[in-house]
Design a protein around this motif. Sequence first.
Motif, PDB file in Angstrom:
ATOM      1  N   THR A 159     -24.666   2.089 -16.899  1.00  0.00           N
ATOM      2  CA  THR A 159     -23.569   2.971 -16.491  1.00  0.00           C
ATOM      3  C   THR A 159     -23.753   3.380 -15.032  1.00  0.00           C
ATOM      4  O   THR A 159     -24.885   3.522 -14.556  1.00  0.00           O
ATOM      5  CB  THR A 159     -23.501   4.250 -17.359  1.00  0.00           C
ATOM      6  N   HIS A 160     -22.649   3.582 -14.354  1.00  0.00           N
ATOM      7  CA  HIS A 160     -22.648   3.982 -12.938  1.00  0.00           C
ATOM      8  C   HIS A 160     -22.613   5.512 -12.898  1.00  0.00           C
ATOM      9  O   HIS A 160     -21.577   6.133 -12.613  1.00  0.00           O
ATOM     10  CB  HIS A 160     -21.431   3.369 -12.254  1.00  0.00           C
ATOM     11  N   THR A 161     -23.746   6.121 -13.209  1.00  0.00           N
ATOM     12  CA  THR A 161     -23.825   7.563 -13.445  1.00  0.00           C
ATOM     13  C   THR A 161     -24.499   8.282 -12.281  1.00  0.00           C
ATOM     14  O   THR A 161     -25.504   7.810 -11.761  1.00  0.00           O
ATOM     15  CB  THR A 161     -24.611   7.842 -14.742  1.00  0.00           C
ATOM     16  N   SER A 162     -23.948   9.429 -11.930  1.00  0.00           N
ATOM     17  CA  SER A 162     -24.567  10.312 -10.949  1.00  0.00           C
ATOM     18  C   SER A 162     -25.510  11.262 -11.674  1.00  0.00           C
ATOM     19  O   SER A 162     -25.084  12.006 -12.567  1.00  0.00           O
ATOM     20  CB  SER A 162     -23.499  11.115 -10.202  1.00  0.00           C
ATOM     21  N   ALA A 212     -20.348  -0.989  -6.816  1.00  0.00           N
ATOM     22  CA  ALA A 212     -21.137  -0.645  -7.996  1.00  0.00           C
ATOM     23  C   ALA A 212     -21.761  -1.895  -8.609  1.00  0.00           C
ATOM     24  O   ALA A 212     -22.919  -1.880  -9.054  1.00  0.00           O
ATOM     25  CB  ALA A 212     -20.256   0.068  -9.021  1.00  0.00           C
ATOM     26  N   HIS A 238     -25.864  -2.564  -9.236  1.00  0.00           N
ATOM     27  CA  HIS A 238     -26.465  -2.726 -10.557  1.00  0.00           C
ATOM     28  C   HIS A 238     -26.948  -4.155 -10.821  1.00  0.00           C
ATOM     29  O   HIS A 238     -27.860  -4.341 -11.636  1.00  0.00           O
ATOM     30  CB  HIS A 238     -25.498  -2.241 -11.633  1.00  0.00           C
ATOM     31  N   LEU A 285     -21.049  -3.198 -17.034  1.00  0.00           N
ATOM     32  CA  LEU A 285     -21.148  -1.964 -16.268  1.00  0.00           C
ATOM     33  C   LEU A 285     -20.038  -1.001 -16.683  1.00  0.00           C
ATOM     34  O   LEU A 285     -18.858  -1.300 -16.525  1.00  0.00           O
ATOM     35  CB  LEU A 285     -21.041  -2.271 -14.770  1.00  0.00           C
ATOM     36  N   LEU A 310     -18.078   2.590 -16.217  1.00  0.00           N
ATOM     37  CA  LEU A 310     -17.771   3.620 -15.229  1.00  0.00           C
ATOM     38  C   LEU A 310     -17.403   4.890 -16.009  1.00  0.00           C
ATOM     39  O   LEU A 310     -16.264   5.049 -16.437  1.00  0.00           O
ATOM     40  CB  LEU A 310     -16.596   3.181 -14.339  1.00  0.00           C
ATOM     41  N   GLY A 362     -19.630  10.063 -13.335  1.00  0.00           N
ATOM     42  CA  GLY A 362     -19.753   8.820 -12.590  1.00  0.00           C
ATOM     43  C   GLY A 362     -20.094   9.027 -11.126  1.00  0.00           C
ATOM     44  O   GLY A 362     -19.851  10.087 -10.547  1.00  0.00           O
ATOM     45  N   ARG A 363     -20.648   7.995 -10.503  1.00  0.00           N
ATOM     46  CA  ARG A 363     -21.012   8.048  -9.085  1.00  0.00           C
ATOM     47  C   ARG A 363     -19.827   7.771  -8.180  1.00  0.00           C
ATOM     48  O   ARG A 363     -19.876   8.060  -6.985  1.00  0.00           O
ATOM     49  CB  ARG A 363     -22.112   7.027  -8.791  1.00  0.00           C
ATOM     50  N   SER A 364     -18.757   7.178  -8.722  1.00  0.00           N
ATOM     51  CA  SER A 364     -17.603   6.836  -7.892  1.00  0.00           C
ATOM     52  C   SER A 364     -16.320   7.122  -8.654  1.00  0.00           C
ATOM     53  O   SER A 364     -15.950   6.375  -9.563  1.00  0.00           O
ATOM     54  CB  SER A 364     -17.641   5.362  -7.486  1.00  0.00           C
TER      55      SER A 364
END
Length: 305
Positions: free
Chosen positions: A64-67, A200, A204, A227, A229, A234-236
């Motif tokens: 996952t594109h996680t902050s 992203a 990754h 991946l 989102l 999320g980071r984006s």
Amino acid sequence: MAELEAREARAAADPYERWAGELLTSLLGGVEWYVRDVGSAGHGLHDLDVVFATGSRIAVEVTTHTSEGRAAFYARLQSVNPLSAGSLSRHWTVGLVAPQGDAAEEAAMHRMIDGVRAGIVPILEQVEHEGLTHHVGSVDGVIEMPPGDSRFPTLQALVSELWALGVSYAFAEGWAQEARIWFVPSWPGTSAAPDEIADAVDLHIGFNLEKLQTAIEDGAQQAHLFLWLPSSVGRSDGAELSARSSRAIPEVPRQTDLQGLGSVWVAPGGFPVRSWEIHGYSWPIWQLDPTGWHDWTRSWTRAMP
């Protein structure tokens, strides 16, 4: 026994891994998917295999594109929600300005949340008492009330107090029993940014390439990266919005190097858990393979007999 263990492993898998396994088995015409990275014994393995009737398999790593900063803020809010507020006449949803990026200092985050929990009720009591409920739906310095209204100075002061606590909006719900306040993160607005999807993907692939290359060496016909989102953490935001709105805004992300992977799949979070619903997913799924980007979309409604 082996089949029973496989079912138990699938049921216990992380939801994002389970959703990815179900989706790819459906999209690619597989017969089953199996968890590979199980406990400490599976350390360093990819997450799952999609298996086909021919006996071939595709290795899949799910991420996952996680902050981290956003995830920590969201988890903290979940741990303190809801705040009982019997002195209020309405339920309230209150948006808190979330820290930016991953550099948020955890102690400061906790102080902010503790501060708003301690100070919010008296402010909302006065909002309700003065009949200003509909004027605090946005606390951004723009007050939608004529300055000539006698309540304007009071509203101006209350908005300033809310903003000082880190509140970006306060919304009164339509029911009035056992009033409570529910805190939610408030993220900055964004616009679609398809190339941030490719950004992203680049990130990754770098994190997971070695693991997926090992899967090929161990006999997988292809290695894929899935991946997600995620919403809220999320980071984006631009990448997530682009993925959700790709049918309305059909701008394709830039091309990027797969570095030997068969495909990278990108999807916004939020799929339901039940299998038949997953197979009728409503959000688009992006696939990047050596020929370019492809958009998979299926209708949510099931076909009528």
